[in-house]
Scaffold this motif. Structure first.
Motif, PDB file in Angstrom:
ATOM      1  N   GLU A 122      50.580   0.133   2.442  1.00 15.01           N
ATOM      2  CA  GLU A 122      49.870  -1.112   2.103  1.00 15.01           C
ATOM      3  C   GLU A 122      50.717  -2.352   2.387  1.00 15.01           C
ATOM      4  OE1 GLU A 122      46.737  -1.093   1.280  1.00 15.01           O
ATOM      5  OE2 GLU A 122      46.762   1.102   1.388  1.00 15.01           O
ATOM      6  N   GLU A 123      51.840  -2.174   3.060  1.00 15.96           N
ATOM      7  CA  GLU A 123      52.739  -3.298   3.304  1.00 15.96           C
ATOM      8  C   GLU A 123      52.067  -4.321   4.221  1.00 15.96           C
ATOM      9  OE1 GLU A 123      57.497  -3.538   4.148  1.00 15.96           O
ATOM     10  OE2 GLU A 123      56.300  -2.201   5.392  1.00 15.96           O
ATOM     11  N   ARG A 124      52.315  -5.593   3.949  1.00 14.26           N
ATOM     12  CA  ARG A 124      51.731  -6.638   4.792  1.00 14.26           C
ATOM     13  C   ARG A 124      52.595  -7.893   4.773  1.00 14.26           C
ATOM     14  NH1 ARG A 124      49.767  -5.636   0.109  1.00 14.26           N
ATOM     15  NH2 ARG A 124      49.017  -7.273  -1.256  1.00 14.26           N
ATOM     16  N   LEU A 125      52.447  -8.663   5.830  1.00 12.48           N
ATOM     17  CA  LEU A 125      53.133  -9.950   5.929  1.00 12.48           C
ATOM     18  C   LEU A 125      52.130 -11.018   5.510  1.00 12.48           C
ATOM     19  CD1 LEU A 125      55.798 -11.333   7.351  1.00 12.48           C
ATOM     20  CD2 LEU A 125      54.107 -12.013   9.000  1.00 12.48           C
ATOM     21  N   VAL A 126      52.529 -11.843   4.564  1.00 13.72           N
ATOM     22  CA  VAL A 126      51.645 -12.898   4.068  1.00 13.72           C
ATOM     23  C   VAL A 126      52.341 -14.240   4.267  1.00 13.72           C
ATOM     24  CG1 VAL A 126      50.395 -13.816   2.077  1.00 13.72           C
ATOM     25  CG2 VAL A 126      50.662 -11.336   2.346  1.00 13.72           C
ATOM     26  N   MET A 127      51.656 -15.146   4.931  1.00 13.55           N
ATOM     27  CA  MET A 127      52.219 -16.485   5.168  1.00 13.55           C
ATOM     28  C   MET A 127      51.241 -17.504   4.574  1.00 13.55           C
ATOM     29  SD  MET A 127      53.590 -16.110   9.098  1.00 13.55           S
ATOM     30  CE  MET A 127      51.988 -16.009   9.881  1.00 13.55           C
ATOM     31  N   THR A 128      51.784 -18.462   3.828  1.00  9.39           N
ATOM     32  CA  THR A 128      50.912 -19.519   3.310  1.00  9.39           C
ATOM     33  C   THR A 128      51.423 -20.878   3.781  1.00  9.39           C
ATOM     34  OG1 THR A 128      52.132 -19.669   1.235  1.00  9.39           O
ATOM     35  CG2 THR A 128      50.223 -18.223   1.257  1.00  9.39           C
ATOM     36  N   VAL A 129      50.470 -21.747   4.024  1.00  4.24           N
ATOM     37  CA  VAL A 129      50.763 -23.125   4.440  1.00  4.24           C
ATOM     38  C   VAL A 129      49.982 -24.044   3.518  1.00  4.24           C
ATOM     39  CG1 VAL A 129      50.553 -24.816   6.309  1.00  4.24           C
ATOM     40  CG2 VAL A 129      51.060 -22.422   6.853  1.00  4.24           C
ATOM     41  N   ARG A 130      50.716 -24.871   2.766  1.00  7.84           N
ATOM     42  CA  ARG A 130      50.056 -25.789   1.849  1.00  7.84           C
ATOM     43  C   ARG A 130      50.323 -27.219   2.334  1.00  7.84           C
ATOM     44  NH1 ARG A 130      48.295 -29.447  -1.439  1.00  7.84           N
ATOM     45  NH2 ARG A 130      48.308 -29.195  -3.723  1.00  7.84           N
ATOM     46  N   ASP A 131      49.234 -27.971   2.540  1.00  8.64           N
ATOM     47  CA  ASP A 131      49.415 -29.375   2.919  1.00  8.64           C
ATOM     48  C   ASP A 131      48.822 -30.265   1.834  1.00  8.64           C
ATOM     49  OD1 ASP A 131      46.672 -30.503   3.605  1.00  8.64           O
ATOM     50  OD2 ASP A 131      46.679 -28.757   4.939  1.00  8.64           O
ATOM     51  N   PHE A 132      49.121 -31.557   1.936  1.00  8.78           N
ATOM     52  CA  PHE A 132      48.671 -32.521   0.940  1.00  8.78           C
ATOM     53  C   PHE A 132      47.820 -33.594   1.622  1.00  8.78           C
ATOM     54  CE2 PHE A 132      52.515 -30.423  -0.301  1.00  8.78           C
ATOM     55  CZ  PHE A 132      52.370 -30.147  -1.652  1.00  8.78           C
ATOM     56  N   GLY A 133      47.208 -33.198   2.732  1.00  8.76           N
ATOM     57  CA  GLY A 133      46.396 -34.125   3.511  1.00  8.76           C
ATOM     58  C   GLY A 133      44.943 -34.085   3.088  1.00  8.76           C
ATOM     59  N   ARG A 134      44.086 -34.377   4.033  1.00 10.42           N
ATOM     60  CA  ARG A 134      42.673 -34.451   3.669  1.00 10.42           C
ATOM     61  C   ARG A 134      42.096 -33.045   3.493  1.00 10.42           C
ATOM     62  NH1 ARG A 134      39.096 -34.125   8.139  1.00 10.42           N
ATOM     63  NH2 ARG A 134      40.198 -33.948  10.121  1.00 10.42           N
ATOM     64  N   THR A 135      41.137 -32.961   2.593  1.00  9.19           N
ATOM     65  CA  THR A 135      40.507 -31.688   2.263  1.00  9.19           C
ATOM     66  C   THR A 135      39.327 -31.442   3.202  1.00  9.19           C
ATOM     67  OG1 THR A 135      41.163 -31.981  -0.022  1.00  9.19           O
ATOM     68  CG2 THR A 135      39.415 -30.399   0.397  1.00  9.19           C
ATOM     69  N   VAL A 136      39.227 -30.188   3.644  1.00 11.22           N
ATOM     70  CA  VAL A 136      38.141 -29.817   4.559  1.00 11.22           C
ATOM     71  C   VAL A 136      37.433 -28.609   3.975  1.00 11.22           C
ATOM     72  CG1 VAL A 136      37.612 -29.071   6.918  1.00 11.22           C
ATOM     73  CG2 VAL A 136      39.561 -30.589   6.506  1.00 11.22           C
ATOM     74  N   GLU A 137      36.121 -28.575   4.082  1.00  7.91           N
ATOM     75  CA  GLU A 137      35.375 -27.399   3.633  1.00  7.91           C
ATOM     76  C   GLU A 137      35.715 -26.217   4.539  1.00  7.91           C
ATOM     77  OE1 GLU A 137      33.511 -26.497   1.023  1.00  7.91           O
ATOM     78  OE2 GLU A 137      34.293 -28.395   0.260  1.00  7.91           O
ATOM     79  N   PRO A 138      36.104 -25.071   3.983  1.00  7.22           N
ATOM     80  CA  PRO A 138      36.485 -23.931   4.824  1.00  7.22           C
ATOM     81  C   PRO A 138      35.417 -23.545   5.838  1.00  7.22           C
ATOM     82  CG  PRO A 138      37.118 -23.537   2.553  1.00  7.22           C
ATOM     83  CD  PRO A 138      36.333 -24.807   2.547  1.00  7.22           C
TER      84      PRO A 138
END
Lengths: 115, 156
Positions: free
Chosen positions: B84-100
């Motif tokens: 079940e091993e996996r690579l997880v990357m997250t990117v958090r910004d503080f810019g404008r919000t966009v609907e996914p």
């Protein structure tokens, strides 16, 4: 990853073709430096514009986007664009975006002149 | 046989970077290094570095509209144990919000410059999840499963 190598390493002009040798990482950071150089060579209307990628270690979608734009300009001038000496890592970006079928990709400059 | 990675190997990196394009090669290097140290095969290392590059390029170009001095929080982590091993990357910004729902790859038959980043991320990663944050900005989570074929046969 490339260490500070200039992204446009060399430009060779002959009556048959212009060859632009790129090097290093072609990403959003370096694209502003490369794009105007390639457009300037397009404006010379060479019969064949060869972009040598043999020393390019990495390319992202911004680099691919520049090449699409340049290809459109070359085609508008009735010229040919040839990409040569692409390494597997760079080629995979073209394959993911299905652009490996859009461009003519050659193993060498000699092949590019005859393709 | 899947090579064993020493238990003390670094499996998580967190960084705050400026939204300058010069941050891109630095983060690619970090991902490539942590991937190789954890025994990931080169094709996978190249793919996840490309996905992160595209994610950050989108933040720089769209969330921050090219402003080079805004914060981006990056986390790269190898989680779980085989299988079940996996690579997880997250990117958090503080810019404008966009609907996914407004974020999608475009039709590749329409060949034109730009707009390929989302397609690349979706192609090379198993999951691409955007979340708008109540306090502003976006969180992007990229996940790649690490299967037996994702392991390098030679320890770095």
């Amino acid at each position: 990853m490339a260490q500070n190598s200039p992204p446009v390493k060399e430009i060779r002009r002959t009556p048959q073709a212009v060859t632009v040798v790129l090097s290093g990482d072609i990403d959003l950071h370096h694209v502003p430096e490369i794009h105007p150089v390639l457009l300037e060579e397009c404006a010379r209307r060479p019969p064949v514009l060869i972009i040598d990628l043999g020393e390019v270690e990495y390319m992202d979608s911004s680099g691919v986007g520049v090449l699409v734009h340049v290809f459109q300009k070359v085609k508008a001038n009735q010229g040919k664009l040839r990409l040569v000496r692409m390494n597997p890592r760079v080629r995979s970006v073209f394959e993911i975006t299905k652009l490996d079928k859009y461009f003519v990709i050659c193993d060498s400059e000699e092949q590019a002149l005859n393709a | 046989m899947i090579p064993r990675v020493p238990s003390e190997t670094c499996r998580c990196v967190e960084l705050r970077i400026p939204s300058a394009t010069g941050s891109l090669p630095v983060i690619r290097s970090v991902i490539e290094r942590i991937g190789r140290l954890n025994g990931l095969a080169e094709p996978l290392v190249a793919q996840v570095a490309l996905a992160m590059d595209e994610a950050l390029a989108n933040v720089i170009a769209h969330a921050y509209e090219g402003r080079p001095d805004q914060p981006i929080d990056v986390r790269v982590e190898i989680v779980g144990e085989p299988p079940e091993e996996r690579l997880v990357m997250t990117v958090r910004d503080f810019g404008r919000t966009v609907e996914p729902d407004a974020i999608s790859g475009r039709d590749l038959a329409d060949v034109r410059p730009g707009g390929l980043g989302v397609h690349i991320m979706q192609s090379v990663m198993d999951r691409v999840e955007y979340s708008p944050l109540p306090e502003g900005g976006m969180l992007l989570r990229l996940t790649k499963r690490i299967g037996p074929s994702s392991r390098s046969p030679i320890r770095p």
